[in-house]
Design a protein around this motif. Structure first.
Motif, PDB file in Angstrom:
ATOM      1  N   SER A 116      32.747  10.947 -33.122  1.00 26.60           N
ATOM      2  CA  SER A 116      32.804  11.174 -31.675  1.00 26.60           C
ATOM      3  C   SER A 116      32.401  12.623 -31.408  1.00 26.60           C
ATOM      4  CB  SER A 116      34.242  10.930 -31.175  1.00 26.60           C
ATOM      5  OG  SER A 116      34.528  11.726 -30.047  1.00 26.60           O
ATOM      6  N   THR A 117      31.514  12.829 -30.459  1.00 25.52           N
ATOM      7  CA  THR A 117      31.090  14.207 -30.148  1.00 25.52           C
ATOM      8  C   THR A 117      32.271  15.026 -29.612  1.00 25.52           C
ATOM      9  OG1 THR A 117      30.305  13.455 -27.975  1.00 25.52           O
ATOM     10  CG2 THR A 117      28.651  13.639 -29.730  1.00 25.52           C
ATOM     11  N   GLN A 129      27.661   6.967 -32.047  1.00 24.47           N
ATOM     12  CA  GLN A 129      29.029   7.351 -32.369  1.00 24.47           C
ATOM     13  C   GLN A 129      29.692   6.150 -33.041  1.00 24.47           C
ATOM     14  OE1 GLN A 129      30.692  10.422 -29.143  1.00 24.47           O
ATOM     15  NE2 GLN A 129      30.353   8.409 -28.274  1.00 24.47           N
ATOM     16  N   ARG A 152      35.143   7.580 -28.071  1.00 24.39           N
ATOM     17  CA  ARG A 152      36.421   7.416 -27.373  1.00 24.39           C
ATOM     18  C   ARG A 152      36.242   7.454 -25.859  1.00 24.39           C
ATOM     19  NH1 ARG A 152      39.626  11.465 -27.705  1.00 24.39           N
ATOM     20  NH2 ARG A 152      38.256  13.013 -28.634  1.00 24.39           N
ATOM     21  N   GLY A 153      37.038   6.610 -25.173  1.00 25.66           N
ATOM     22  CA  GLY A 153      37.057   6.623 -23.721  1.00 25.66           C
ATOM     23  C   GLY A 153      38.410   7.108 -23.223  1.00 25.66           C
ATOM     24  N   ARG A 154      38.608   7.039 -21.926  1.00 30.41           N
ATOM     25  CA  ARG A 154      39.899   7.421 -21.349  1.00 30.41           C
ATOM     26  C   ARG A 154      40.953   6.393 -21.742  1.00 30.41           C
ATOM     27  NH1 ARG A 154      39.897   7.454 -15.537  1.00 30.41           N
ATOM     28  NH2 ARG A 154      41.503   9.046 -15.558  1.00 30.41           N
ATOM     29  N   LYS A 189      29.457  -0.283 -14.257  1.00 32.56           N
ATOM     30  CA  LYS A 189      29.641   1.049 -14.850  1.00 32.56           C
ATOM     31  C   LYS A 189      28.427   1.472 -15.663  1.00 32.56           C
ATOM     32  CE  LYS A 189      33.003   3.663 -17.602  1.00 32.56           C
ATOM     33  NZ  LYS A 189      34.436   3.827 -17.837  1.00 32.56           N
TER      34      LYS A 189
HETATM   35  C1  BTN Z   1      35.526   6.495 -20.176  1.00 25.44           C
HETATM   36  O1  BTN Z   1      34.901   6.012 -19.219  1.00 25.44           O
HETATM   37  O2  BTN Z   1      36.544   5.940 -20.624  1.00 25.44           O
HETATM   38  C2  BTN Z   1      35.040   7.779 -20.786  1.00 25.44           C
HETATM   39  C3  BTN Z   1      33.963   7.563 -21.810  1.00 25.44           C
HETATM   40  C4  BTN Z   1      33.452   8.852 -22.415  1.00 25.44           C
HETATM   41  C5  BTN Z   1      32.457   8.621 -23.520  1.00 25.44           C
HETATM   42  C6  BTN Z   1      31.839   9.891 -24.017  1.00 25.44           C
HETATM   43  S1  BTN Z   1      30.473   9.619 -25.100  1.00 25.44           S
HETATM   44  C7  BTN Z   1      30.450  11.289 -25.548  1.00 25.44           C
HETATM   45  C8  BTN Z   1      31.904  11.728 -25.684  1.00 25.44           C
HETATM   46  N1  BTN Z   1      32.403  11.426 -27.000  1.00 25.44           N
HETATM   47  C9  BTN Z   1      33.354  10.502 -26.993  1.00 25.44           C
HETATM   48  O3  BTN Z   1      33.945  10.041 -27.989  1.00 25.44           O
HETATM   49  N2  BTN Z   1      33.598  10.113 -25.731  1.00 25.44           N
HETATM   50  C10 BTN Z   1      32.763  10.825 -24.784  1.00 25.44           C
END
Ligand code: BTN
Length: 242
Positions: A13-14, A38, A42-44, A108
Motif C-alpha cells: 500500500s502506498t 497494490q 487500504r480504504g477507509r 464511485k
Molecule cells: C476509500 O474510499 O475507502 C479510500 C480508498 C483509498 C485508496 C488509496 S490507493 C492509494 C492509497 N494507498 C492505499 O492503500 N489506499 C490509498
C-alpha cells in the motif's frame, strides 16, 4: 513546495509505505508515492481497496504541517475538491459524496484515505487517493459497491501518467492555499458538487447514525444534516448512505 516522486511496480500500500518511511523524507518537500499495483491497498474503515496492475492510479502524498494548521480535519475534503476540479477541467461532471468519494454518474470513481501522525509541534500527513482510470467492466464488477472508471464513463483509454501530472500540479498549488487559508477556498466548489444535496440520507460516524436532509458543508468541511425534528447536526467524520 518541491515534489519528490517514488514509484513502485508493486507494493502493499502506498499509504503504508509512506508511513513506514516518512523518517527518510525531507520535511520541506511533498513526497509522492505511486504504484502500478497494490497487493494490500487500504480504504477507509479498514476496508480493502482493490488495486489491479497497470490500469489505475494509486497515489500517496506525504507532507508535514504544523499541528495547529487551520482546518486540519478537512484535508481529505480539500483533496476531493482538488481532484474534482481536475475532472471538471477534463470536461467531466463529478459529484463529491461527503467526505471524500468522487462519483461519476452515481458510481464511485475515486476514494481518499487521509492518515496522520502527530509529533510534538507538527503532523505528518499521508493523503492517499485511488482513481479507477482504465479499469474494465469485469474488474469493476469485483468491487462491493457500484463503481466506475474514467474509461467506462468516457469510452476511451486515459493516459495515466498525464493524469497523475495534472493531479500533482493541482495538489501542490492547493496545498499552499490550504496552508494559508484552510478549507475556505475549497468550500463553494465542494458544496456545489455535493452528492445527495437536499436528499434524505443517513450518516453514521460508527457510533451514532443521523437521518435527515443532506443540507450543506460547514466552512471547515463538516457535513450539516437537517433532521425531521428541525434540528441541524454537524458531523465531523463518517459515511453517508442512501
Ligand atoms: C476509500 O474510499 O475507502 C479510500 C480508498 C483509498 C485508496 C488509496 S490507493 C492509494 C492509497 N494507498 C492505499 O492503500 N489506499 C490509498
Amino acid at each position: 513546495m518541491k515534489l519528490v516522486e517514488i514509484h513502485f511496480e508493486s507494493i502493499g500500500s502506498t499509504n503504508t509505505y509512506a508511513k513506514e518511511h516518512v523518517g527518510s523524507f525531507s520535511p520541506d518537500q511533498v513526497t509522492c508515492i505511486t504504484a502500478d499495483e497494490q497487493t494490500a491497498g487500504r480504504g477507509r474503515f479498514q476496508r480493502k481497496w482493490y488495486s489491479p496492475k497497470g490500469v489505475n492510479l494509486y497515489v500517496t502524498f506525504c507532507f508535514r504541517l504544523p499541528k495547529n494548521a487551520l482546518h486540519l480535519i478537512s484535508l481529505s475534503q480539500m483533496m476531493a475538491a482538488s481532484f474534482a476540479s481536475v475532472l471538471l477541467d477534463e470536461g467531466l461532471h463529478p459529484k463529491i459524496k461527503w467526505p471524500n468519494d468522487i462519483r461519476l454518474n452515481g458510481k464511485k470513481l475515486s476514494g481518499i484515505l487521509c492518515e496522520t501522525s502527530f509529533h510534538g509541534e507538527w503532523v505528518d500527513v499521508f493523503l492517499g487517493i485511488g482513481v479507477n482510470v482504465n479499469m474494465g467492466t469485469a474488474d469493476l464488477a469485483r468491487i462491493d459497491q457500484p463503481a466506475t472508471s474514467l474509461q467506462a464513463e468516457t469510452g476511451r483509454s486515459w493516459d495515466r501518467a498525464a493524469l497523475l501530472k495534472k493531479i500533482q500540479k493541482k495538489i501542490l498549488h492547493d496545498l499552499d492555499l490550504f496552508k494559508s487559508k484552510g478549507f475556505e477556498p475549497f468550500h463553494s466548489l465542494f458544496e456545489n458538487l455535493l452528492a445527495f444535496k437536499g436528499e434524505i440520507v443517513s450518516c453514521s460516524d460508527g457510533k451514532r447514525t443521523w437521518v435527515g436532509t443532506c443540507h450543506s458543508i460547514t466552512n471547515d468541511g463538516q457535513l450539516n444534516i437537517y433532521s425531521s425534528d428541525k434540528s441541524m447536526h454537524t458531523v465531523l467524520s463518517g459515511e453517508i448512505s442512501k
